[in-house]
Motif scaffolding. Sequence first.
Motif, PDB file in Angstrom:
ATOM      1  N   ALA A  10       0.880   8.357  -6.833  1.00 41.83           N
ATOM      2  CA  ALA A  10       1.000   8.925  -5.688  1.00 41.83           C
ATOM      3  C   ALA A  10       0.225   7.086  -5.776  1.00 41.83           C
ATOM      4  O   ALA A  10       0.109   7.124  -4.543  1.00 41.83           O
ATOM      5  CB  ALA A  10      -0.257   9.774  -6.476  1.00 41.83           C
ATOM      6  N   PHE A  11      -1.205   7.018  -6.412  1.00 39.20           N
ATOM      7  CA  PHE A  11      -1.534   5.750  -5.524  1.00 39.20           C
ATOM      8  C   PHE A  11      -0.792   4.094  -5.352  1.00 39.20           C
ATOM      9  O   PHE A  11      -1.195   3.840  -4.137  1.00 39.20           O
ATOM     10  CB  PHE A  11      -3.139   5.328  -6.638  1.00 39.20           C
ATOM     11  CG  PHE A  11      -4.038   5.747  -6.596  1.00 39.20           C
ATOM     12  CD1 PHE A  11      -4.699   7.297  -6.545  1.00 39.20           C
ATOM     13  CD2 PHE A  11      -5.356   5.175  -6.013  1.00 39.20           C
ATOM     14  CE1 PHE A  11      -5.498   7.600  -6.779  1.00 39.20           C
ATOM     15  CE2 PHE A  11      -5.873   5.271  -5.591  1.00 39.20           C
ATOM     16  CZ  PHE A  11      -6.627   6.841  -5.974  1.00 39.20           C
ATOM     17  N   ALA A  12       0.329   3.872  -6.175  1.00 38.92           N
ATOM     18  CA  ALA A  12       0.732   3.146  -5.754  1.00 38.92           C
ATOM     19  C   ALA A  12       1.754   3.265  -4.587  1.00 38.92           C
ATOM     20  O   ALA A  12       1.940   2.016  -3.251  1.00 38.92           O
ATOM     21  CB  ALA A  12       1.871   2.927  -6.857  1.00 38.92           C
ATOM     22  N   ARG A  13       2.248   4.462  -4.045  1.00 41.74           N
ATOM     23  CA  ARG A  13       3.343   4.730  -3.501  1.00 41.74           C
ATOM     24  C   ARG A  13       2.016   4.503  -1.575  1.00 41.74           C
ATOM     25  O   ARG A  13       2.706   4.244  -1.031  1.00 41.74           O
ATOM     26  CB  ARG A  13       4.112   5.797  -3.364  1.00 41.74           C
ATOM     27  CG  ARG A  13       4.935   6.625  -2.495  1.00 41.74           C
ATOM     28  CD  ARG A  13       5.359   7.808  -2.686  1.00 41.74           C
ATOM     29  NE  ARG A  13       3.779   8.568  -1.983  1.00 41.74           N
ATOM     30  CZ  ARG A  13       3.699   9.630  -2.976  1.00 41.74           C
ATOM     31  NH1 ARG A  13       4.968  10.287  -4.170  1.00 41.74           N
ATOM     32  NH2 ARG A  13       2.870  11.360  -3.186  1.00 41.74           N
ATOM     33  N   GLU A  14       0.812   5.226  -1.803  1.00 41.65           N
ATOM     34  CA  GLU A  14       0.377   6.041  -0.599  1.00 41.65           C
ATOM     35  C   GLU A  14      -0.231   5.149  -0.434  1.00 41.65           C
ATOM     36  O   GLU A  14      -0.970   4.642   0.734  1.00 41.65           O
ATOM     37  CB  GLU A  14      -0.393   7.521  -0.904  1.00 41.65           C
ATOM     38  CG  GLU A  14       0.680   8.044  -1.104  1.00 41.65           C
ATOM     39  CD  GLU A  14      -0.271   9.615  -1.159  1.00 41.65           C
ATOM     40  OE1 GLU A  14      -1.358  10.182  -1.056  1.00 41.65           O
ATOM     41  OE2 GLU A  14       0.526  10.307  -1.437  1.00 41.65           O
ATOM     42  N   MET A  15      -1.054   4.368  -1.304  1.00 40.00           N
ATOM     43  CA  MET A  15      -2.259   3.281  -1.098  1.00 40.00           C
ATOM     44  C   MET A  15      -2.255   1.983  -1.145  1.00 40.00           C
ATOM     45  O   MET A  15      -2.993   0.762  -0.776  1.00 40.00           O
ATOM     46  CB  MET A  15      -3.939   3.664  -1.735  1.00 40.00           C
ATOM     47  CG  MET A  15      -3.825   5.204  -1.322  1.00 40.00           C
ATOM     48  SD  MET A  15      -6.323   5.414  -1.914  1.00 40.00           S
ATOM     49  CE  MET A  15      -7.093   4.233  -1.257  1.00 40.00           C
ATOM     50  N   HIS A  16      -1.419   1.041  -2.304  1.00 38.35           N
ATOM     51  CA  HIS A  16      -0.579   0.648  -2.850  1.00 38.35           C
ATOM     52  C   HIS A  16       0.170  -0.489  -3.231  1.00 38.35           C
ATOM     53  O   HIS A  16       1.023  -0.527  -3.849  1.00 38.35           O
ATOM     54  CB  HIS A  16      -1.896   0.060  -4.333  1.00 38.35           C
ATOM     55  CG  HIS A  16      -3.567   0.031  -4.021  1.00 38.35           C
ATOM     56  ND1 HIS A  16      -4.412  -0.683  -3.344  1.00 38.35           N
ATOM     57  CD2 HIS A  16      -4.047   0.981  -4.444  1.00 38.35           C
ATOM     58  CE1 HIS A  16      -5.636  -0.386  -3.366  1.00 38.35           C
ATOM     59  NE2 HIS A  16      -5.707   0.821  -4.144  1.00 38.35           N
ATOM     60  N   PRO A  17       0.815   0.358  -2.131  1.00 32.89           N
ATOM     61  CA  PRO A  17       2.628   0.317  -1.950  1.00 32.89           C
ATOM     62  C   PRO A  17       3.785  -0.830  -1.993  1.00 32.89           C
ATOM     63  O   PRO A  17       2.421  -2.445  -1.714  1.00 32.89           O
ATOM     64  CB  PRO A  17       3.541   0.714  -0.946  1.00 32.89           C
ATOM     65  CG  PRO A  17       1.957   0.122   0.768  1.00 32.89           C
ATOM     66  CD  PRO A  17       0.865   0.650  -0.360  1.00 32.89           C
ATOM     67  N   LYS A  18       4.172  -1.602  -2.925  1.00 35.48           N
ATOM     68  CA  LYS A  18       5.021  -3.152  -3.318  1.00 35.48           C
ATOM     69  C   LYS A  18       5.052  -3.521  -2.051  1.00 35.48           C
ATOM     70  O   LYS A  18       6.192  -2.855  -1.253  1.00 35.48           O
ATOM     71  CB  LYS A  18       5.774  -2.437  -4.165  1.00 35.48           C
ATOM     72  CG  LYS A  18       6.247  -4.152  -4.432  1.00 35.48           C
ATOM     73  CD  LYS A  18       7.289  -3.738  -5.436  1.00 35.48           C
ATOM     74  CE  LYS A  18       8.390  -5.107  -6.743  1.00 35.48           C
ATOM     75  NZ  LYS A  18       8.514  -6.234  -5.190  1.00 35.48           N
TER      76      LYS A  18
END
Length: 548
Positions: A10-18
Amino acid sequence: MTTSYRTVYAFAREMHPKTVKHDIQYGTAGFRTKASNLGYIMYRMGLLAVLRSRYKQGIIGVMITASHNPECDNGVKLIDPHGEMMEQSWEELATKVANVQDDELEQTIRDIVQDYNIDMSIRVNILIGKDTRPSSPSLAKSVIDGVLALSGKPIDFGIVTTPQMHYFVKCRNTQNEYGVATEEGYYTKLVSAFKKLRGDKYNNKNYENRILYDGANGVGAKKIKYFQERLGECLKIVLYNDAGIGTGKLNHLCGADYVKSQQLFPTGVPSEPNQRCASVDGDADRIVFYYNDENDKFHLLDGDRIATLVASYLKEIVSETGLDLNLGLVQTAYANGASTDYITESLKVPVACVSTGVKYLHHKALEFDIGVYFEANGHGTVTFSKNAKDKLNQAAKGNILTESQQQAASKLLALIDVINETVGDAIADLLLVETILHAKGWNIQDWEQTYTDLPNKLLKVTVQDRNVITTKDAERQCVTPNGLQEEINDLVKKYKRGRSFVRPSGTEDIVRVYAEASTKEECDKLAAQVAQKVYDLAGGIGNPPLIA
């Protein structure tokens, strides 16, 4: 466990997306690229730091820096529990974690946990440090988010040098046996040992206790001020290029890499004839020395010079102790051939050659009781085995040696405390060099006169694919493309004291060409001719090299 993994995704997708499509590789310097492209990588390295910490059951460090790169760049590297670089097998994991798509990240983390049998219930602390780049605070926040996502505890040390972070990590993992894991503990350890060795005599014969210091407008400028306060008249450090955050151009026309590569005085540093000067790089893990003579000719004393100075002094003290300690020096193929000859023929110190990269030098140095290693760029240190320290402690305290031998053992123990054994440390190395010059009563010209460098040249050739170049024998011999090494050998034979090798860059599609010869004119010609062969046989692109 599922909740924790889902938080990661969730963090990767919402706050730190590639945000970058192309892959990035973790190398000796960790990840390094434009700061604007690093947010998601920092988050993922926060995740990996927690996994690594639980796997090693020790404290891991995360350092945010791009060293000698321009201010617009940044980077990140992980520090293992003993203050050393992260082991190579996990570099591959770091590359994998950094490059997977957001929807694959959760499973990738699961796979690492399973493959390495990591106990995710272990409480871990992750130490975080950063250099003075404007991008560092926001990138540190991304690392912290990654640490928190896997229930680790981030401990932010703020703005520190890279060597300080290595020091803090080792101190924490040795319960402060190595030193106190604070900035004050770091300053106290180094300065106390330095003053003990110097005593009340600040100048000696040709040695004068004044040095001009180029801080590269980075963290090395900030931290040297704490040393200035504590050293007082013991060592007069005159500081230049010490602009604050956001006001100075980090590494621009200054710093160790600029001085080494351009063979020029850094901007802002006055050219006083025969005055000893030093430049550090942006994160203060490299240092080079230099001066202009009375004819305004530039003289550089780089990592090779530091290595020979340190090795010769250590050999003297070890001899004075009467102890059987194995001393060795580690170099790369970039070391000047004259320095290697001096070490082996005059100093009679064993020399080992390894592939380029601090991790290779450090690992090899650990095979000696006392291992000296420096890259030509000014990055290096000295390592001491447990056997060496035990023998020295016994000698200094016991009655088995003569009084002079005991004094020599005590001197070497104090010298160990001036050194940051974990990694190359520009400020610690500065104090080490000043200690030795003071003890010998040498000025910088005396130091330089120990041997004469061979003229050398470093060129870059842009190619379609750097992977067509493969090497062996510590990168001194080219394996592919076929025929290239034979061409190099034929060219080298034409020049007195000729030597040349080629190696691919670790981060971009260029091939580095190094050459030496007895004169500057022949060296330049050999370098250009070898570069032309690389261009012809390894898929060169753009303008071909110019042959003088």
